[in-house]
Design an enzyme around this catalytic site. Structure first.
Site, PDB file in Angstrom:
ATOM      1  N   PRO A 194      58.100  42.690  57.232  1.00 30.21           N
ATOM      2  CA  PRO A 194      58.921  43.524  58.104  1.00 30.21           C
ATOM      3  C   PRO A 194      59.377  44.795  57.391  1.00 30.21           C
ATOM      4  O   PRO A 194      59.350  44.886  56.168  1.00 30.21           O
ATOM      5  CB  PRO A 194      60.128  42.625  58.417  1.00 30.21           C
ATOM      6  CG  PRO A 194      60.186  41.692  57.261  1.00 30.21           C
ATOM      7  CD  PRO A 194      58.760  41.443  56.871  1.00 30.21           C
ATOM      8  N   GLY A 206      66.103  46.612  61.064  1.00 29.11           N
ATOM      9  CA  GLY A 206      64.918  45.883  60.654  1.00 29.11           C
ATOM     10  C   GLY A 206      64.176  45.319  61.839  1.00 29.11           C
ATOM     11  O   GLY A 206      64.615  45.451  62.985  1.00 29.11           O
ATOM     12  N   ASN A 207      63.038  44.708  61.587  1.00 27.11           N
ATOM     13  CA  ASN A 207      62.277  44.073  62.658  1.00 27.11           C
ATOM     14  C   ASN A 207      61.668  42.775  62.159  1.00 27.11           C
ATOM     15  O   ASN A 207      61.363  42.636  60.958  1.00 27.11           O
ATOM     16  CB  ASN A 207      61.178  45.010  63.187  1.00 27.11           C
ATOM     17  CG  ASN A 207      60.070  45.224  62.173  1.00 27.11           C
ATOM     18  OD1 ASN A 207      60.316  45.698  61.077  1.00 27.11           O
ATOM     19  ND2 ASN A 207      58.850  44.873  62.536  1.00 27.11           N
ATOM     20  N   HIS A 208      61.497  41.856  63.060  1.00 28.97           N
ATOM     21  CA  HIS A 208      60.837  40.602  62.721  1.00 28.97           C
ATOM     22  C   HIS A 208      59.329  40.874  62.726  1.00 28.97           C
ATOM     23  O   HIS A 208      58.777  41.419  63.678  1.00 28.97           O
ATOM     24  CB  HIS A 208      61.183  39.511  63.738  1.00 28.97           C
ATOM     25  CG  HIS A 208      62.632  39.185  63.768  1.00 28.97           C
ATOM     26  ND1 HIS A 208      63.265  38.510  62.741  1.00 28.97           N
ATOM     27  CD2 HIS A 208      63.610  39.434  64.693  1.00 28.97           C
ATOM     28  CE1 HIS A 208      64.529  38.362  63.023  1.00 28.97           C
ATOM     29  NE2 HIS A 208      64.781  38.913  64.209  1.00 28.97           N
TER      30      HIS A 208
END
Length: 215
Positions: A194, A206-208
């Site tokens: 990520p 953030g991102n998964h």
């Protein structure tokens, strides 16, 4: 990539010599140190004063002038690369058979650096068997030959024989002489998880991610 490189330019008698003015300017602009060697015939096509001004170095033409000697051995050892542009049919023949009747040829025959040539001549001269044989000969000596272009020639004909453009010459020299292979044989680990973009020293966005996008 050309910053700090020592480049020697050789100019033989050809109308294409006008392009060498821009070649010198672009090399200096890229941070290279440039010196120029000319044949007597090439002075008919381009001014030594212009080249000296752009290169910021005295242009060398004769083996000796008054009480000063042009040290051709030192020049050939000084340079990182020797570019002969334009390379006339006459100078090509001299290179093939080791004739040494001017400063440019004296530098060529004593050069320890890589030599790159950019031929320039009319189409019929370019395709002549003697020219092609001479090209094969100098190639066998380890010299690099920049391909000629196809287009309008000084004779008014359209065909092969045009000297490569200054930008093409610089690209050829950069790719074939100065580009290094420092990563050859190295093992590289790349992560593709990520991403995080900081908002401030504490918070982030953030991102998964499974990593599939990265791959």
């Amino acid at each position: 990539m050309l910053q700090g490189k020592k480049i020697l330019i050789g100019i033989s008698g050809s109308i294409a010599a006008y392009k060498t003015i821009l070649l010198v300017r672009l090399l200096v602009k890229a941070g290279a140190e440039v010196k120029v060697v000319m044949t007597t015939a090439s002075k008919e096509f381009v001014s030594p004063l212009v080249l000296a001004t752009l290169s910021k170095n005295k242009v060398l033409i004769d083996l000796a002038s008054e009480d000063e000697w042009a040290n051709h051995v030192q020049l050939g050892r000084w340079a990182d690369v020797f570019i002969i542009a334009p390379l006339s049919c006459n100078t090509l023949a001299k290179m093939a058979y080791g004739l040494c009747d001017n400063l440019l040829m004296a530098v060529y025959l004593s050069a320890t650096c890589k030599v790159v040539v950019a031929p320039a001549m009319d189409e019929d001269m370019w395709h002549h068997g003697a020219t092609q044989r001479n090209l094969d000969i100098i190639k066998s000596y380890g010299n690099l030959i920049i391909p000629v272009g196809n287009g309008e020639l000084a004779s008014g004909l359209v065909g092969e024989g045009r000297m490569a453009e200054p930008e093409e010459i610089i690209r050829f020299v950069t790719e074939n002489i100065f580009r290094t292979n420092t990563l050859t044989g190295k093992k590289v680990l790349i992560t593709a998880g990520p991403t995080y973009e900081p908002i401030d020293p504490v918070r982030f966005i953030g991102n998964h991610s499974s990593g599939k996008m990265g791959f």
